[in-house]
Scaffold this active site. Structure first.
Site, PDB file in Angstrom:
ATOM      1  N   ASP A 228       0.843  -1.196   0.000  1.00  0.00           N
ATOM      2  CA  ASP A 228       0.000   0.000   0.000  1.00  0.00           C
ATOM      3  C   ASP A 228       0.881   1.249   0.000  1.00  0.00           C
ATOM      4  OD1 ASP A 228      -2.401   1.317  -0.143  1.00  0.00           O
ATOM      5  OD2 ASP A 228      -2.716   1.374   2.031  1.00  0.00           O
TER       6      ASP A 228
ATOM      7  N   HIS B 237      -3.466  14.011   0.961  1.00  0.00           N
ATOM      8  CA  HIS B 237      -3.734  13.073   2.049  1.00  0.00           C
ATOM      9  C   HIS B 237      -2.555  13.015   3.020  1.00  0.00           C
ATOM     10  CE1 HIS B 237      -5.058   9.535   4.233  1.00  0.00           C
ATOM     11  NE2 HIS B 237      -3.905   8.956   3.966  1.00  0.00           N
TER      12      HIS B 237
ATOM     13  N   GLU C  10      -9.257   4.256  -2.285  1.00  0.00           N
ATOM     14  CA  GLU C  10      -8.040   3.990  -3.061  1.00  0.00           C
ATOM     15  C   GLU C  10      -8.376   3.295  -4.371  1.00  0.00           C
ATOM     16  OE1 GLU C  10      -4.664   2.385  -1.013  1.00  0.00           O
ATOM     17  OE2 GLU C  10      -5.358   3.038   0.962  1.00  0.00           O
TER      18      GLU C  10
ATOM     19  N   ASP D 252      -9.400   0.581   1.897  1.00  0.00           N
ATOM     20  CA  ASP D 252      -8.395   0.114   2.851  1.00  0.00           C
ATOM     21  C   ASP D 252      -8.860   0.524   4.253  1.00  0.00           C
ATOM     22  OD1 ASP D 252      -5.984  -0.808   3.905  1.00  0.00           O
ATOM     23  OD2 ASP D 252      -4.973   1.109   3.560  1.00  0.00           O
TER      24      ASP D 252
ATOM     25  N   GLN E 147      -4.262   2.730  14.983  1.00  0.00           N
ATOM     26  CA  GLN E 147      -3.136   3.203  14.173  1.00  0.00           C
ATOM     27  C   GLN E 147      -2.286   4.216  14.931  1.00  0.00           C
ATOM     28  OE1 GLN E 147      -4.274   5.525  10.706  1.00  0.00           O
ATOM     29  NE2 GLN E 147      -2.305   5.209   9.689  1.00  0.00           N
TER      30      GLN E 147
ATOM     31  N   SER F  74      -9.628  -5.411   3.905  1.00  0.00           N
ATOM     32  CA  SER F  74      -9.543  -4.450   2.810  1.00  0.00           C
ATOM     33  C   SER F  74     -10.513  -4.956   1.746  1.00  0.00           C
ATOM     34  CB  SER F  74      -8.138  -4.392   2.206  1.00  0.00           C
ATOM     35  OG  SER F  74      -7.160  -4.352   3.223  1.00  0.00           O
TER      36      SER F  74
HETATM   37 MN    MN Z   1      -4.174   2.877   2.668  1.00  0.00          MN
END
Ligand code: MN
Length: 426
Positions: free
Chosen positions: A135, A142, A210, A242, A249, A266
């Site tokens: 990825d 972003h 994405e 995703d 995170q 995903s």
């Molecule tokens: Mn991603």
């Protein structure tokens, strides 16, 4: 070899609604299972799934050098291994078979019954056996937004970002096809500025809008793919959500990057739209300043104008469109990503999968994730039913769509959809 399948004037004898994603100029590839439990490689025109295994058995691909069972499989990997010349011949031949002026199959009722299925009567499968998933992080907008929101400081991107397409290695086992239910992940999170973790369901479940590309066997271990040749190895593109747990995170991603915040699921759209089909929609990519190193330099129309849209649908409510973006906003192109990925000799195989990174535009309504759209929850989104969202609630469905259009043709990707369910009890 000409891509005759892209002829914008061609019409099919299969009915196609005016705004369909699947006119005869698309001819994507996928894998589906019929009501009789037969799995096959197929394509789609309008609202009809076309069984390529049956077409091949009936002799419609005789002039193309294909093994007998190439379409009688539950993945596209072998067909993708056959390479661009074969993909192009097969797509051209399909366009020919379904051309309104070709009566061969059109007037053969017995064959038509074996080949054509209403989309309502088939179930789409994951189209490839995905070996490796990488990825990228290739939207400047972003990257800037996320650095600000997750690191809490308004500084520009990491020193390396403008010099190479940054990425992490993802997890392929949890890539699922559109429509597969998604479980809210559990994990470790911390409360603001406290470093004592707690365990429980994520409260900041997000999507990432994405595009992903899928490759053929591109290079041997130790070899590299040049930026000039990179596209030859790209079979096609799909939409990718995703899914990301932002609270997990935030706690885990230093020092090695995303892990459990990303690998629980995903979702991808089921039809792979070929790079050949996307040719008419090429555009110039973003100006790169500073100029990248030599092995990443390229010229010409290296990206594609793909309109992207995200909607959120509450359990019993209507869909609300919450973002409109475009793939052309990406800073690093697919060919630069593939050249960079292999510059150290890393080998790429048939069915490998490369996410673009979240495709955010430069305006707040074109951001490709909830954390950006709601600015980390400080500006909730108001939905059509009057409710609001900071992140994704249980029983919400996230729906992504993508299409290309010029004044002659419109082709699209269909839907990439997933509904979120609460975590399992134990
Ligand atoms: Mn991603």
């Amino acid at each position: 070899m000409l891509i005759t399948a892209n002829n914008p004037n061609r019409k099919s004898w299969i009915p196609v609604k005016p705004n369909s994603d699947f006119p005869i100029q698309n001819i994507p590839f996928g894998v589906f299972i019929t009501k009789d439990d037969v799995v096959t490689v197929g394509t789609r025109i309008g609202d009809y799934a076309i069984d390529l295994g049956a077409l091949h058995q009936l002799g419609y691909f005789q002039e193309i050098d294909l093994t007998d069972d190439i379409f009688l499989q539950d993945t596209l990997n072998d067909f993708i291994s056959d390479g661009r010349k074969t993909w192009r011949k097969v797509r051209n031949r399909i366009a020919d078979i379904f051309d309104i002026n070709n009566f061969l199959l059109q007037h053969n009722e017995n064959h038509r019954e074996k080949v054509l299925f209403d989309m309502k009567d088939v179930e789409m499968q994951l189209p490839v056996n995905i070996g490796d998933y990488t990825d990228f992080y290739s939207s400047k907008y972003h990257a800037t937004n996320v650095e600000t929101l997750l690191k809490g400081i308004d500084k520009s991107k990491s020193a390396n970002w403008l010099h190479m397409p940054v990425a992490y290695h993802g997890r392929s086992s949890s890539i699922v096809v559109s429509g597969t239910p998604i479980r809210r992940p559990k994990g470790q999170t911390v409360i603001e500025n406290d470093f004592t973790p707690i365990f429980g369901p994520s409260h900041m479940l997000d999507f990432e809008l994405e595009i992903a590309f899928i490759t053929t066997d591109a290079n041997k271990l130790g070899d590299s793919i040049s930026v000039k040749d990179a596209e030859e190895n790209i079979f096609g593109l799909v939409l990718l959500n995703d899914w990301t747990a932002r609270d997990i995170q935030k706690w885990e991603f230093e020092p090695l990057g995303p892990f459990l915040s990303k690998n629980f699921a995903s979702t991808i759209s089921p039809w792979i739209v070929t790079l050949d089909a996307l040719e008419p929609f090429r555009v110039e990519s973003q100006i790169q300043d500073p100029k990248p190193l030599h092995y990443l330099q390229q010229e010409g129309k290296k990206t594609i104008d793909i309109n992207l849209q995200v909607s959120l649908k509450p359990d019993k409510g209507l869909e609300t469109v919450i973002s409109n973006s475009n793939f052309k906003y990406q800073y690093w192109t697919m060919s630069q990503q593939l050249a960079h990925h292999t510059v150290n000799g890393c080998n790429v195989r048939s069915g490998d999968f490369f996410g673009s990174g979240t495709v955010s535009g430069n305006k707040p309504d074109s951001y490709g994730s909830m954390i950006e759209l709601t600015w980390a929850g400080t500006k909730p989104i108001i939905l059509n039913d009057g409710s609001n969202r900071k992140f994704i609630d249980d029983f919400d469905t996230v729906i992504m769509k993508g299409y290309c259009s010029n004044n002659q043709v419109r082709i699209g990707f269909g839907e990439c959809k997933g509904k979120v369910f609460p975590p399992k009890k134990n």
